[in-house]
Design an enzyme around this catalytic site. Structure first.
Site, PDB file in Angstrom:
ATOM      1  CG  ASN A 145      -9.910   4.295  -8.383  1.00  0.00           C
ATOM      2  OD1 ASN A 145      -9.222   4.842  -7.522  1.00  0.00           O
ATOM      3  ND2 ASN A 145     -11.062   3.699  -8.109  1.00  0.00           N
ATOM      4  CG  HIS A 196     -18.960  -4.492 -11.316  1.00  0.00           C
ATOM      5  ND1 HIS A 196     -19.895  -5.281 -10.692  1.00  0.00           N
ATOM      6  CD2 HIS A 196     -18.365  -3.767 -10.329  1.00  0.00           C
ATOM      7  CE1 HIS A 196     -19.861  -5.062  -9.390  1.00  0.00           C
ATOM      8  NE2 HIS A 196     -18.943  -4.137  -9.149  1.00  0.00           N
ATOM      9  CG  ASP A 232      -2.193   0.806   1.009  1.00  0.00           C
ATOM     10  OD1 ASP A 232      -3.262   0.186   0.860  1.00  0.00           O
ATOM     11  OD2 ASP A 232      -2.125   2.057   0.960  1.00  0.00           O
TER      12      ASP A 232
HETATM   13  N1  LIG Z   1     -14.937  -5.177  -8.747  1.00  0.00           N
HETATM   14  C1  LIG Z   1     -15.777  -5.250  -7.734  1.00  0.00           C
HETATM   15  O1  LIG Z   1     -16.717  -6.037  -7.757  1.00  0.00           O
HETATM   16  C2  LIG Z   1     -15.552  -4.402  -6.528  1.00  0.00           C
HETATM   17  C3  LIG Z   1     -16.172  -4.725  -5.299  1.00  0.00           C
HETATM   18  C4  LIG Z   1     -15.914  -3.913  -4.203  1.00  0.00           C
HETATM   19  C5  LIG Z   1     -15.036  -2.844  -4.293  1.00  0.00           C
HETATM   20  N2  LIG Z   1     -14.453  -2.578  -5.481  1.00  0.00           N
HETATM   21  C6  LIG Z   1     -13.471  -1.500  -5.639  1.00  0.00           C
HETATM   22  O2  LIG Z   1     -12.241  -1.926  -5.038  1.00  0.00           O
HETATM   23  C7  LIG Z   1     -11.465  -0.797  -4.670  1.00  0.00           C
HETATM   24  C8  LIG Z   1     -10.943  -0.971  -3.245  1.00  0.00           C
HETATM   25  O3  LIG Z   1     -11.991  -1.062  -2.319  1.00  0.00           O
HETATM   26  P1  LIG Z   1     -11.671  -1.086  -0.738  1.00  0.00           P
HETATM   27  O4  LIG Z   1     -12.974  -1.182  -0.046  1.00  0.00           O
HETATM   28  O5  LIG Z   1     -10.598  -2.061  -0.441  1.00  0.00           O
HETATM   29  O6  LIG Z   1     -11.091   0.399  -0.564  1.00  0.00           O
HETATM   30  P2  LIG Z   1     -10.124   0.958   0.600  1.00  0.00           P
HETATM   31  O7  LIG Z   1     -10.171   2.435   0.544  1.00  0.00           O
HETATM   32  O8  LIG Z   1     -10.460   0.306   1.893  1.00  0.00           O
HETATM   33  O9  LIG Z   1      -8.678   0.438   0.160  1.00  0.00           O
HETATM   34  C9  LIG Z   1      -8.009   0.952  -0.939  1.00  0.00           C
HETATM   35  C10 LIG Z   1      -6.547   1.021  -0.585  1.00  0.00           C
HETATM   36  O10 LIG Z   1      -5.843   1.465  -1.741  1.00  0.00           O
HETATM   37  C11 LIG Z   1      -4.749   2.235  -1.272  1.00  0.00           C
HETATM   38  N3  LIG Z   1      -4.240   3.075  -2.359  1.00  0.00           N
HETATM   39  C12 LIG Z   1      -4.715   4.253  -2.817  1.00  0.00           C
HETATM   40  N4  LIG Z   1      -3.938   4.704  -3.821  1.00  0.00           N
HETATM   41  C13 LIG Z   1      -2.959   3.791  -3.998  1.00  0.00           C
HETATM   42  C14 LIG Z   1      -1.854   3.701  -4.884  1.00  0.00           C
HETATM   43  N5  LIG Z   1      -1.588   4.650  -5.771  1.00  0.00           N
HETATM   44  N6  LIG Z   1      -1.057   2.610  -4.788  1.00  0.00           N
HETATM   45  C15 LIG Z   1      -1.308   1.637  -3.883  1.00  0.00           C
HETATM   46  N7  LIG Z   1      -2.324   1.694  -2.999  1.00  0.00           N
HETATM   47  C16 LIG Z   1      -3.148   2.750  -3.077  1.00  0.00           C
HETATM   48  C17 LIG Z   1      -5.326   3.040  -0.120  1.00  0.00           C
HETATM   49  O11 LIG Z   1      -4.302   3.527   0.728  1.00  0.00           O
HETATM   50  C18 LIG Z   1      -6.219   2.004   0.545  1.00  0.00           C
HETATM   51  O12 LIG Z   1      -5.547   1.326   1.591  1.00  0.00           O
HETATM   52  C19 LIG Z   1     -12.390   0.408  -4.894  1.00  0.00           C
HETATM   53  O13 LIG Z   1     -12.092   1.033  -6.121  1.00  0.00           O
HETATM   54  C20 LIG Z   1     -13.789  -0.209  -4.939  1.00  0.00           C
HETATM   55  O14 LIG Z   1     -14.702   0.564  -5.682  1.00  0.00           O
HETATM   56  C21 LIG Z   1     -14.701  -3.324  -6.596  1.00  0.00           C
HETATM   57  O1  LIG Z   2     -20.617  -0.813  -5.511  1.00  0.00           O
HETATM   58  C1  LIG Z   2     -19.437  -0.502  -5.356  1.00  0.00           C
HETATM   59  O2  LIG Z   2     -19.031   0.651  -5.435  1.00  0.00           O
HETATM   60  C2  LIG Z   2     -18.438  -1.575  -4.991  1.00  0.00           C
HETATM   61  C3  LIG Z   2     -18.552  -2.803  -5.812  1.00  0.00           C
HETATM   62  O3  LIG Z   2     -18.493  -2.529  -7.180  1.00  0.00           O
HETATM   63  C4  LIG Z   2     -19.746  -3.637  -5.487  1.00  0.00           C
HETATM   64  O4  LIG Z   2     -20.478  -4.023  -6.397  1.00  0.00           O
HETATM   65  O5  LIG Z   2     -19.927  -3.929  -4.291  1.00  0.00           O
END
Ligand SMILES: NC(=O)c1ccc[n+]([C@@H]2O[C@H](COP(=O)([O-])OP(=O)(O)OC[C@H]3O[C@@H](n4cnc5c(N)ncnc54)[C@H](O)[C@@H]3O)[C@@H](O)[C@H]2O)c1
Ligand SMILES: O=C(O)C[C@H](O)C(=O)O
EC number: 1.1.1.37
Length: 322
Positions: free
Chosen positions: A96, A176, A34
């Site tokens: 992102n 998604h 991280d």
């Molecule tokens: N694809 C899916 O189905 C799905 C599901 C849930 C969440 N998500 C996505 O997943 C991502 C993470 O979710 P989360 O709940 O773990 O978020 P979070 O904020 O808890 O964790 C994200 C982490 O990324 C770190 N970070 C930020 N910039 C960075 C960089 N440049 N390099 C390395 N680390 C960095 C942050 O410090 C943080 O610890 C989000 O974009 C969320 O929308 C996607």
């Molecule tokens: O809904 C979100 O922002 C996070 C993730 O894509 C989800 O479906 O839970």
């Protein structure tokens, strides 16, 4: 035999949950990465201290330098920002995308042979950009969303029918986002397709439509409840299923955001389709037969994803040439 090395790029809510699950399942050693100092180290140490209680031997370390992920077999990317109530996933694109460029460079330098599972949103555009930024083969860069969306669909269906989640098969195609396509015709309870269950009086078409909509809104429902971020338990479990299929060459058929090179009439776009994941990464993209109505919904979803990838190339024009 050497233990697998699994790198978690992003050690927030999903990253920490992934690390814990990998330990509990003894899938391999974990490196949490991280940019936030102390977070990956603290989570790694905390989970490591649970290992004597739960009886696993995974070694967990936390790093702030990409060198720490060197030689990883699997990298799971959650780095970036989650949405808050009132936001759409697409609102995260600009911020992102910059993160994907950094992560892509780190993967290229230190883990070019890894199987990479991207989770960061907006998922289909971010995995597309990550593949281009990293230069890794498309068979080895895949996005997690379909397993999660399908799990939500399965859970809601199991609740409706009052049967075990184990006996409900279902999957969701497309991007998604709000345009995802839960596939009623291909979803079953113990092999009985949903349209037959309507005929048998188990449910109604209206109720199924509500479940489809709740599935589409599944992420927003959790964001609305949590208020500070988005879902993490089910997303982590979904990515673990994909990683496990790769590491154990299980050849599971899972809906994932995969690179299409002509399948479904789509070229050069990542979008959710059923794929086989084995030791070769994405070993096969499965092209299922779509009705006219299903094809229309799928095309609409693909167009939404392509709108986002075009937005990415406007922000980062160098992506176009990759
Ligand atoms: N694809 C899916 O189905 C799905 C599901 C849930 C969440 N998500 C996505 O997943 C991502 C993470 O979710 P989360 O709940 O773990 O978020 P979070 O904020 O808890 O964790 C994200 C982490 O990324 C770190 N970070 C930020 N910039 C960075 C960089 N440049 N390099 C390395 N680390 C960095 C942050 O410090 C943080 O610890 C989000 O974009 C969320 O929308 C996607
Ligand atoms: O809904 C979100 O922002 C996070 C993730 O894509 C989800 O479906 O839970």
């Amino acid at each position: 035999m050497a233990r697998n090395k699994i790198a978690l790029i992003g050690s927030g809510m999903i990253g920490g949950t992934l690390a814990h699950m990998i330990g509990l399942k003894d899938l391999g050693d974990v490196v949490l990465f991280d940019i936030a100092e102390g977070i990956p180290q603290g989570k790694g140490l905390d989970i490591a201290q649970s290992s004597p209680v739960d009886g696993f031997d995974s070694r967990l370390t936390g790093v702030n330098d990409y060198a720490g992920i060197e030689g990883a077999d699997v990298c799971i990317v959650t780095a970036g920002v989650p949405r808050k109530p009132g936001m759409s996933r697409d609102d995260l694109l600009g911020i992102n995308l910059k993160v994907m460029e950094q992560v892509g460079a780190g993967l290229k330098k230190y883990a070019p042979k890894a199987f990479v599972i991207c989770i960061t949103n907006p998922l289909d555009a971010m995995v597309w950009a990550l593949q281009k930024f990293s230069g890794l083969p498309t068979s080895h860069v895949v996005g997690m969303a379909g397993v999660l969306d399908s799990a939500r669909f399965r859970y809601f269906l199991a609740e409706e029918f009052k049967v075990s989640v184990e006996d409900v098969t279902a999957f969701v195609l497309g991007g998604h986002g709000d345009s995802m396509v839960p596939m009623i015709r291909y979803s079953t309870v113990a092999g009985i397709p949903l349209p037959d269950l309507v005929k048998m009086g188990w449910t109604s078409k209206e109720k199924l439509d509500q479940i489809v909509q709740r599935t589409r809104d599944g992420g927003a429902e959790i964001v609305g409840l949590l208020k500070t971020g988005s879902a993490y338990y089910a997303p982590a479990a979904s990515a673990i299923a994909m990683a496990e299929s790769y590491l154990k060459d299980k050849k599971r058929v899972l809906p994932c955001a995969a690179h299409l090179s002509g399948q479904y009439g789509v070229k050069g776009t990542y979008v959710g389709v059923p794929v086989v994941i084995g030791a070769g990464g994405v070993e096969r993209v499965i092209e299922i037969d779509l009705s006219k109505a299903e094809q229309k919904m799928f095309d609409n979803s693909v167009a939404a994803v392509q709108g986002l990838t075009e937005a990415c190339t406007k922000i980062a024009p160098h992506l176009a040439g990759k």
